[in-house]
Design a protein around this motif. Structure first.
Motif, PDB file in Angstrom:
ATOM      1  N   GLU A  72      34.224  43.300  47.104  1.00  0.00           N
ATOM      2  CA  GLU A  72      33.324  44.295  46.510  1.00  0.00           C
ATOM      3  C   GLU A  72      34.101  45.464  45.927  1.00  0.00           C
ATOM      4  OE1 GLU A  72      30.412  46.548  45.013  1.00  0.00           O
ATOM      5  OE2 GLU A  72      30.361  44.407  45.530  1.00  0.00           O
ATOM      6  N   TYR A  74      37.115  45.272  44.643  1.00  0.00           N
ATOM      7  CA  TYR A  74      37.713  44.787  43.398  1.00  0.00           C
ATOM      8  C   TYR A  74      36.662  44.709  42.286  1.00  0.00           C
ATOM      9  CZ  TYR A  74      41.449  43.237  46.606  1.00  0.00           C
ATOM     10  OH  TYR A  74      42.442  43.182  47.555  1.00  0.00           O
ATOM     11  N   GLU A  75      35.461  44.265  42.619  1.00  0.00           N
ATOM     12  CA  GLU A  75      34.410  44.160  41.592  1.00  0.00           C
ATOM     13  C   GLU A  75      33.947  45.541  41.131  1.00  0.00           C
ATOM     14  OE1 GLU A  75      33.762  41.357  40.020  1.00  0.00           O
ATOM     15  OE2 GLU A  75      35.338  40.618  41.371  1.00  0.00           O
ATOM     16  N   GLN A  76      33.934  46.507  42.048  1.00  0.00           N
ATOM     17  CA  GLN A  76      33.586  47.870  41.636  1.00  0.00           C
ATOM     18  C   GLN A  76      34.640  48.423  40.684  1.00  0.00           C
ATOM     19  OE1 GLN A  76      30.664  49.673  42.378  1.00  0.00           O
ATOM     20  NE2 GLN A  76      31.544  50.835  40.675  1.00  0.00           N
ATOM     21  N   ALA A  78      36.361  46.655  38.637  1.00  0.00           N
ATOM     22  CA  ALA A  78      36.099  45.986  37.358  1.00  0.00           C
ATOM     23  C   ALA A  78      34.930  46.643  36.635  1.00  0.00           C
ATOM     24  CB  ALA A  78      35.816  44.500  37.599  1.00  0.00           C
ATOM     25  N   ARG A  79      33.878  46.969  37.374  1.00  0.00           N
ATOM     26  CA  ARG A  79      32.723  47.630  36.750  1.00  0.00           C
ATOM     27  C   ARG A  79      33.092  48.995  36.195  1.00  0.00           C
ATOM     28  NH1 ARG A  79      30.039  45.072  41.213  1.00  0.00           N
ATOM     29  NH2 ARG A  79      30.213  46.944  42.516  1.00  0.00           N
ATOM     30  N   ASP A  80      34.093  49.629  36.822  1.00  0.00           N
ATOM     31  CA  ASP A  80      34.528  50.955  36.374  1.00  0.00           C
ATOM     32  C   ASP A  80      35.542  50.880  35.229  1.00  0.00           C
ATOM     33  OD1 ASP A  80      32.899  52.170  38.221  1.00  0.00           O
ATOM     34  OD2 ASP A  80      34.482  52.466  39.711  1.00  0.00           O
ATOM     35  N   GLY A  81      35.879  49.671  34.810  1.00  0.00           N
ATOM     36  CA  GLY A  81      36.745  49.528  33.647  1.00  0.00           C
ATOM     37  C   GLY A  81      38.138  49.017  33.913  1.00  0.00           C
ATOM     38  N   THR A  83      41.111  46.404  34.588  1.00  0.00           N
ATOM     39  CA  THR A  83      41.378  45.009  34.227  1.00  0.00           C
ATOM     40  C   THR A  83      42.340  44.338  35.212  1.00  0.00           C
ATOM     41  OG1 THR A  83      43.189  45.711  32.765  1.00  0.00           O
ATOM     42  CG2 THR A  83      40.998  45.445  31.770  1.00  0.00           C
ATOM     43  N   SER A 109      36.873  38.799  39.635  1.00  0.00           N
ATOM     44  CA  SER A 109      36.658  38.585  38.201  1.00  0.00           C
ATOM     45  C   SER A 109      37.782  39.176  37.360  1.00  0.00           C
ATOM     46  CB  SER A 109      35.323  39.203  37.781  1.00  0.00           C
ATOM     47  OG  SER A 109      35.334  40.614  37.995  1.00  0.00           O
TER      48      SER A 109
END
Length: 285
Positions: A72, A74-76, A78-81, A83, A109
């Motif tokens: 979670e 790591y996905e947050q 990613a959601r924050d931009g 890569t 992701s």
């Protein structure tokens, strides 16, 4: 948020201000005191709580963050931009946290580079800061991960414990070693070696042990430029005295940088017990 983000765990002992300033995401480990589970940190399990529980013989144990919790994070990112993520953690020989990072990285992701510091406490923290410096200077995630590994490998983690019982209870040192230590009434000096707690020297008195800890820290520094931390659990006077002596003796190595003096976090404190005193000598890259 930067295209690359650094994640670490609470045992790295970074202050909230330092993590926030550098954009480092800190994932807490858990401390179980009696029947209660707390996240490590100022709002959860504190060193004072752990020291008090250990003195009262209340059962204390620790647990890693789950792969789902790290996933979670790591996905947050990613959601924050972000890569890429560089995820730097305490020794995989001492905790399952690095394994959780590896498992979570497989499902992420975005690209995640898990880094086993093979260290504990502030030595992991210095490795994290080295990685952060690389990203701040425009380096890549791979370069940041390499810097974390390099600094962790170059660092020396030396520590004194009043008794080996707490390390034995937590499975971090063999029962035979703890029994022998108690039988001989020795004061053990320990180190982190190959990611594990290892015996360094045994001396007869606390005063001799603390004096020897100081000498070993000076030897570890050599003629290199270093960052230095003195950590303790429920032993502030000893820590302040050692900090003062090392600040004076290693002035040339520090070039005006302050010696970081801090109380050990609750998770690591649970395994070493009150009275622990540690020195981390981290050569600058």
């Amino acid at each position: 948020m930067s295209p690359a983000v650094i994640v670490t765990d609470s045992t790295a002992t970074l202050s909230e201000a330092t993590a926030a300033e550098r954009g480092i995401v800190v994932v807490p480990l858990q401390v179980v005191i009696g029947a209660n589970v707390y996240d490590e940190g100022a709002e959860g399990a504190t060193p004072e709580m752990v020291a008090a529980a250990l003195r009262e013989w209340t059962p204390v144990s620790t647990s890693r963050p789950t792969p789902a919790a790290l996933a979670e994070v790591y996905e947050q990112a990613a959601r924050d931009g972000a890569t890429e993520v560089v995820s730097v953690h305490l020794s995989g020989e001492m905790s399952g946290t690095f394994e959780s990072a590896q498992l979570a990285a497989r499902e992420a992701s975005i690209r995640v580079i898990p880094v086993d510091s093979r260290q504990v406490g502030v030595a992991t923290g210095f490795a994290v800061l080295a990685a952060s410096d690389v990203l701040a200077a425009g380096g890549t995630a791979d370069e940041a991960a390499a810097a974390a590994r390099e600094r962790a490998a170059a660092s020396s983690s030396l520590f004194y414990v009043d008794t080996l019982d707490y390390l034995r209870r937590g499975g971090r040192i063999g029962a035979a070693a703890a029994i022998v230590g108690g039988a001989l009434s020795v004061k053990p000096l320990l180190q982190i070696q190959d990611g594990r707690v290892a015996s360094l020297e045994k001396v007869r008195t606390t005063a001799r042990a603390l004096s020897r800890l100081e000498e070993l820290a000076v030897q570890a520094a050599g003629d290199r430029q270093i960052d230095l931390c003195v950590a303790h659990l429920a032993s502030p006077e000893r820590a302040e005295q050692l900090t003062g002596r090392l600040t004076e003796r290693l002035a040339d190595n520090l070039e005006g940088r302050a010696v970081w003096c801090a109380e050990l976090g609750a998770v690591l404190g649970a395994h070493v017990g009150p009275g622990m005193l540690a020195v981390c000598v981290a050569p600058r890259l």
